[in-house]
Design a protein around this motif. Structure first.
Motif, PDB file in Angstrom:
ATOM      1  N   LEU A   1      -0.613  -3.987  -8.086  1.00  0.00           N
ATOM      2  CA  LEU A   1      -1.119  -4.083  -6.720  1.00  0.00           C
ATOM      3  C   LEU A   1      -0.054  -3.708  -5.704  1.00  0.00           C
ATOM      4  N   SER A   2       1.204  -4.050  -5.982  1.00  0.00           N
ATOM      5  CA  SER A   2       2.294  -3.698  -5.081  1.00  0.00           C
ATOM      6  C   SER A   2       2.495  -2.193  -5.024  1.00  0.00           C
TER       7      SER A   2
ATOM      8  N   GLU B   1     -10.072  -8.534  -3.222  1.00  0.00           N
ATOM      9  CA  GLU B   1     -10.653  -7.691  -2.173  1.00  0.00           C
ATOM     10  C   GLU B   1     -12.073  -7.281  -2.536  1.00  0.00           C
TER      11      GLU B   1
ATOM     12  N   PRO C   1      -1.423   4.685  -2.167  1.00  0.00           N
ATOM     13  CA  PRO C   1      -2.864   4.569  -2.448  1.00  0.00           C
ATOM     14  C   PRO C   1      -3.323   5.458  -3.591  1.00  0.00           C
TER      15      PRO C   1
ATOM     16  N   ARG D   1       0.314   0.083  -5.747  1.00  0.00           N
ATOM     17  CA  ARG D   1      -0.839   0.715  -5.152  1.00  0.00           C
ATOM     18  C   ARG D   1      -0.833   0.525  -3.641  1.00  0.00           C
ATOM     19  N   GLY D   2      -0.313  -0.595  -3.175  1.00  0.00           N
ATOM     20  CA  GLY D   2      -0.219  -0.781  -1.738  1.00  0.00           C
ATOM     21  C   GLY D   2       0.749   0.211  -1.111  1.00  0.00           C
ATOM     22  N   GLU D   3       1.799   0.538  -1.852  1.00  0.00           N
ATOM     23  CA  GLU D   3       2.763   1.504  -1.343  1.00  0.00           C
ATOM     24  C   GLU D   3       2.258   2.933  -1.462  1.00  0.00           C
TER      25      GLU D   3
END
Length: 427
Positions: free
Chosen positions: A53-54, A111, A60, A56-58
């Motif tokens: 998740l980290s 989410e 997309p 992917r947050g950085e």
């Protein structure tokens, strides 16, 4: 009833305790291991999911790549999870079977989308099971070895106690001076037991010696006045012109004196050791003595419709105190006469020096016969009546190795068997 030994009982108790302790350790170890596994799997999978998740947050455009052991489901455009995994709710799920393997699954709703991260732990679980089997086998092997060592150790510890029990069981009450001994390395408990047993033996010997001395002294002291009474009574009966009433009373006195003489003779026999009786025993034919005893008791049937029948007089030679044999058989015959009103009393001599007396008397039930045996066993009286009594006859039989048996007859009456086989010459 067969009883188990002390060594076996202690061994089984200790082995059972060790088995329960081992099962408790294995159970608690398994519980702790399962909880530790869940903490590790949860931490490992959560860290992997957080890393994904980290990243992917950085970025997309970052995409997860499955490995041989780890797979992620829930990405846009990604593959659908297996049916076994898809139906799981949020949380950590251990040992989920998928396509023949076992996986740990972490399910989280992130989410608005369900993310499922799985880790193949098939090889780990196989190794864990192998290790568990090895531990259980080692525990059982150790338990068996411990049981053998405990049994061996207890055998050495209990052997002195078993030897002491054997020595106590081998004691003979008819032998004076017997004692039990223990080794120098015996425990204090064994010393206490041996000293208590030896003290009891000493007190019992003194008691028996005092009883025998008293019986011997009293019997000898009483024989003279009884003989004087019997002799004087016989002289009085021989006087002409004695009134019938007086003669009847004198006859009664004479019979009583003879009965007391029998009792004194019996007490003297009981006061002697069985081994010493051979020195004062007589050699005689029981087949010749039995008719004489019967003839001496025929006068008791004068006022009754009774007959005495003697049969089966095979030659039989005994080595025993003559007066005691006469007293024992005479007392049994007298009891049969006193407890019968009419009919025939049969007196037989069976092979093996067994005297059988069958009377047509009132008869006794098995309960009454059992009560007689109980009274004889504790030194109580037998039937009411004259003579020396069944209790003293029972003690006499035990003292000389004879056997006395009483049985009911059908439809009425009693059968008495006096086995004198131990006194046969050549027996």
């Amino acid at each position: 009833m067969r009883r188990t030994g002390l060594r076996l009982r202690i061994t089984l108790l200790v082995v059972a305790y060790m088995l329960l302790l081992s099962l408790a350790v294995v159970y608690h170890g398994n519980v702790v291991n399962e909880r530790a596994e869940r903490v590790v799997w949860s931490s490992l999978l959560q860290s992997e999911l957080d890393h994904y998740l980290s990243r992917r947050g950085e970025d997309p455009g970052y995409r997860w790549r499955d490995t041989a052991d780890v797979a992620l489901y829930g990405e846009p455009g990604g593959s659908a999870p297996p049916a076994q995994v898809a139906r799981l709710g949020p949380g950590l799920h251990d040992e989920v079977r998928v396509n023949g393997g076992r996986r740990v699954v972490l399910v989280k709703d992130i989410e608005g989308r369900r993310m499922i991260l799985t880790l193949d732990i098939t090889e780990f679980e196989d190794r864990e099971r192998h290790l568990t089997t090895l531990m259980v086998g080692s525990a059982l092997g150790g338990l068996a070895l411990s049981g053998l060592l405990i049994a061996w150790g207890l055998r050495r510890l209990v052997k002195p106690l078993a030897d002491l029990a054997g020595d106590i069981g081998a004691l003979r009450p008819d032998r004076a001076g017997e004692r039990v001994t223990v080794g120098k390395r015996a425990s204090s408990e064994l010393v206490v037991i041996s000293e208590a047993v030896n003290g009891y033996l000493l007190r019992n010997e003194r008691f028996v010696e005092r009883e025998r001395a008293f019986i011997d002294s009293s019997s000898h002291e009483l024989r003279t006045p009884i003989a004087v009474i019997a002799g004087a009574t016989e002289l009085a009966l021989g006087q002409p012109g004695t009134p019938d009433a007086v003669r009847n009373q004198l006859s009664r006195v004479l019979r009583t004196a003879r009965g007391v003489e029998e009792l004194l003779s019996l007490l003297l026999v009981l006061a002697k050791d069985p081994q010493r009786l051979a020195q004062v025993s007589d050699r005689f034919g029981l087949d010749q003595l039995l008719p004489e005893i019967v003839d001496d008791h025929r006068h008791l049937c004068a006022d009754k419709d009774l007959e005495l029948e003697v049969r089966g007089l095979a030659p039989c030679e005994l080595l025993a105190p003559l007066a005691i044999v006469q007293a024992a058989i005479g007392n049994l015959l007298r009891n049969a006469i006193e407890n019968s009103d009419r009919g025939t009393i049969s007196i037989a001599l069976e092979p093996g020096a067994v005297v059988v007396i069958e009377d047509p008397g009132h008869g006794m039930s098995p309960e009454e016969i059992s009560a007689i045996y109980a009274r004889m066993a504790r030194g109580g009286g037998g039937r009411d009546g004259g003579g020396i009594g069944l209790d003293l006859i029972a003690r006499l039989c035990e003292h000389l190795g004879w056997r006395l048996r009483i049985d009911p007859r059908e439809p009425r009456g009693t059968r008495v068997r006096l086995d004198l086989g131990a006194a046969r010459t050549g027996s």
